[in-house]
Scaffold this motif. Structure first.
Motif, PDB file in Angstrom:
ATOM      1  N   ILE A 122     -29.167 -20.381 -28.986  1.00  0.00           N
ATOM      2  CA  ILE A 122     -27.991 -21.223 -28.747  1.00  0.00           C
ATOM      3  C   ILE A 122     -28.160 -22.575 -29.426  1.00  0.00           C
ATOM      4  N   GLN A 123     -29.358 -23.152 -29.331  1.00  0.00           N
ATOM      5  CA  GLN A 123     -29.619 -24.441 -29.980  1.00  0.00           C
ATOM      6  C   GLN A 123     -29.361 -24.367 -31.479  1.00  0.00           C
ATOM      7  N   HIS A 124     -29.853 -23.295 -32.124  1.00  0.00           N
ATOM      8  CA  HIS A 124     -29.650 -23.152 -33.561  1.00  0.00           C
ATOM      9  C   HIS A 124     -28.175 -22.953 -33.902  1.00  0.00           C
ATOM     10  N   VAL A 125     -27.494 -22.187 -33.094  1.00  0.00           N
ATOM     11  CA  VAL A 125     -26.078 -21.919 -33.366  1.00  0.00           C
ATOM     12  C   VAL A 125     -25.241 -23.189 -33.200  1.00  0.00           C
ATOM     13  N   LEU A 126     -25.517 -23.961 -32.147  1.00  0.00           N
ATOM     14  CA  LEU A 126     -24.729 -25.168 -31.877  1.00  0.00           C
ATOM     15  C   LEU A 126     -25.223 -26.371 -32.676  1.00  0.00           C
ATOM     16  N   GLY A 127     -26.419 -26.263 -33.249  1.00  0.00           N
ATOM     17  CA  GLY A 127     -26.947 -27.363 -34.055  1.00  0.00           C
ATOM     18  C   GLY A 127     -27.336 -28.572 -33.243  1.00  0.00           C
ATOM     19  N   THR A 128     -27.838 -28.367 -32.022  1.00  0.00           N
ATOM     20  CA  THR A 128     -28.233 -29.480 -31.166  1.00  0.00           C
ATOM     21  C   THR A 128     -29.712 -29.811 -31.346  1.00  0.00           C
ATOM     22  N   SER A 129     -30.121 -30.924 -30.780  1.00  0.00           N
ATOM     23  CA  SER A 129     -31.507 -31.371 -30.924  1.00  0.00           C
ATOM     24  C   SER A 129     -32.458 -30.631 -29.998  1.00  0.00           C
ATOM     25  N   SER A 130     -31.926 -29.994 -28.968  1.00  0.00           N
ATOM     26  CA  SER A 130     -32.767 -29.344 -27.967  1.00  0.00           C
ATOM     27  C   SER A 130     -31.970 -28.252 -27.260  1.00  0.00           C
ATOM     28  N   PRO A 131     -32.642 -27.199 -26.788  1.00  0.00           N
ATOM     29  CA  PRO A 131     -31.940 -26.200 -25.985  1.00  0.00           C
ATOM     30  C   PRO A 131     -31.598 -26.695 -24.585  1.00  0.00           C
ATOM     31  N   ASN A 132     -32.078 -27.887 -24.248  1.00  0.00           N
ATOM     32  CA  ASN A 132     -31.829 -28.428 -22.910  1.00  0.00           C
ATOM     33  C   ASN A 132     -30.659 -29.405 -22.850  1.00  0.00           C
ATOM     34  N   THR A 133     -29.914 -29.535 -23.944  1.00  0.00           N
ATOM     35  CA  THR A 133     -28.731 -30.389 -23.894  1.00  0.00           C
ATOM     36  C   THR A 133     -27.681 -29.776 -22.967  1.00  0.00           C
ATOM     37  N   MET A 134     -26.786 -30.586 -22.472  1.00  0.00           N
ATOM     38  CA  MET A 134     -25.751 -30.100 -21.551  1.00  0.00           C
ATOM     39  C   MET A 134     -24.893 -29.030 -22.212  1.00  0.00           C
ATOM     40  N   LYS A 135     -24.608 -29.212 -23.504  1.00  0.00           N
ATOM     41  CA  LYS A 135     -23.783 -28.255 -24.237  1.00  0.00           C
ATOM     42  C   LYS A 135     -24.464 -26.888 -24.288  1.00  0.00           C
ATOM     43  N   CYS A 136     -25.766 -26.878 -24.610  1.00  0.00           N
ATOM     44  CA  CYS A 136     -26.516 -25.617 -24.668  1.00  0.00           C
ATOM     45  C   CYS A 136     -26.637 -24.984 -23.288  1.00  0.00           C
ATOM     46  N   GLN A 137     -26.922 -25.810 -22.301  1.00  0.00           N
ATOM     47  CA  GLN A 137     -27.095 -25.288 -20.954  1.00  0.00           C
ATOM     48  C   GLN A 137     -25.813 -24.669 -20.416  1.00  0.00           C
TER      49      GLN A 137
END
Length: 376
Positions: free
Chosen positions: A297-312
């Protein structure tokens, strides 16, 4: 009964392990992940055994298998499974005269050969095999040329592959032809990012630790799953100081010394396994290459961490839809996943078909990957 197992983790009594490790946190992570069989880890430690006292039987229906990892002669690590905490305690007590840390460290040092460790485990009713067998520093094949040299005729019951290897690495090694392979997480945190990041799917006759151990020893393994070996930090032959990678011939030409900083070049798991694979390839269960859903999910959304609110939030939506993480990774149809998020569906399909760009690790530095379906 088909159940997914993670038989190698650690407790907060081991070094570099999260202080939030607890039986309740681990059981919660297993439910979210889809792990139905969990090794306790560190069952040599009396306080960790006590912590599990009220959780071996649990409302989640997770089968708990007492397990421990010990370091023996040559710094080789051994994974031990037991049917009960009483057997784990008996094994620990047998090791006590040979260890100053057996009752104080989660992963104790035991001044015994692999053969003596295995003999004691077998005499007390447990089973044993090399942990992360191919890794250069503490794996069996990093120290010994064969099982016989390490275990001295006391046959191990299984072999754990480790993060830098998959089943293809051992399938052509003659002495492993009849040894079952386990994939497990070696988790140091109760996060679903760590628990079950590698797992083994077993066919068991009933829901007990004894039935799990019987299935392991009989090789009733339906699936191994885990990282692409290239993602492991010891996959390629490399210098541990600067991480430059070498071919075996290049390392030999330099006398196994890095010409850039003088560091001792360590042979990688891939090259070591290739040198040892001198026999026919033995049939093995399928191996599914994957990584934790949170990282996908982190790679798909391009976030800095899998623990961001968006990823979670997306992770929670997928779990609510499919029941657990492993169902998303292994069983859910891509079109069904696409109903929640098309990018995640495409990424999971990349893993299932091997359409991944890999940047191998080595010398102690993890490898990385890129998804074909994610444009950068």
């Amino acid at each position: 009964m088909i159940v997914t197992a993670d038989l190698h983790i650690h407790s907060s009594f081991s070094m570099a392990v999260s202080p939030s490790m607890s039986p309740s946190a681990l059981l919660e992570a297993c439910t979210m992940k889809g792990i139905g069989i969990l090794g306790t880890g560190d069952a040599s430690h009396p306080l960790w055994r006590e912590a599990w006292k009220d959780h071996v039987e649990n409302n989640a229906g997770i089968i708990v298998v007492p397990s421990m990892e010990v370091q023996g002669e040559g710094r080789v690590h051994h994974l031990i499974l037991a049917e009960s905490m009483e057997i784990a305690e008996a094994i620990s007590n047998r090791f006590s005269p040979f260890s100053r840390t057996i009752h104080s460290a989660g992963r104790p040092h035991v001044a015994l050969s692999g053969g003596d460790i295995a003999r004691i485990v077998h005499e007390e009713g447990g089973v044993v095999g090399p942990a992360h067998a191919f890794t250069p520093w503490t794996g069996l094949y990093g120290k010994y040329p064969s099982l016989m040299e390490c275990y001295r005729g006391e046959n191990p019951d299984f072999l754990e592959l480790g993060l830098s290897a998959d089943s293809s690495y051992g399938a052509g090694i003659p002495e492993l032809a009849n040894i079952p392979f386990l994939s497990s997480s070696d988790a140091h945190s109760p996060s679903p990012l760590k628990v079950g990041r590698e797992f083994t799917r077993l066919a068991i006759k009933k829901g007990s630790a004894a039935a799990v151990i019987e299935a392991v020893c009989r090789g009733e393994i339906l699936l191994n799953a885990g990282f692409f070996p290239e993602e492991g930090k010891y996959n390629r032959t490399a210098c541990p100081a600067c991480y430059r990678q070498y071919t075996v011939s290049g390392a030999e030409m330099n006398g196994w010394r890095c010409p850039h900083d003088g560091g001792v070049i360590k042979m990688g798991v891939r090259d070591l396994a290739a040198q040892m694979s001198t026999g026919p390839v033995s049939p093995r269960p399928p191996y599914l290459h994957t990584i934790p859903l949170g990282e996908i999910i982190q790679h798909v959304l391009g976030t800095s961490s899998p623990n961001t609110m968006k990823c979670q939030a997306l992770y929670a939506e997928l779990i609510a839809c499919f029941g657990c993480e492993i169902a998303v990774l292994t069983d859910a149809a891509p079109e069904e996943i696409a109903g929640v998020h098309s990018g995640v569906a495409a990424a999971i399909e990349d893993f299932r078909t091997g359409s991944i760009i890999l940047y191998p690790g080595g010398g102690g530095k993890y490898g990385t990957f890129a998804l074909q379906s994610v444009k950068t």
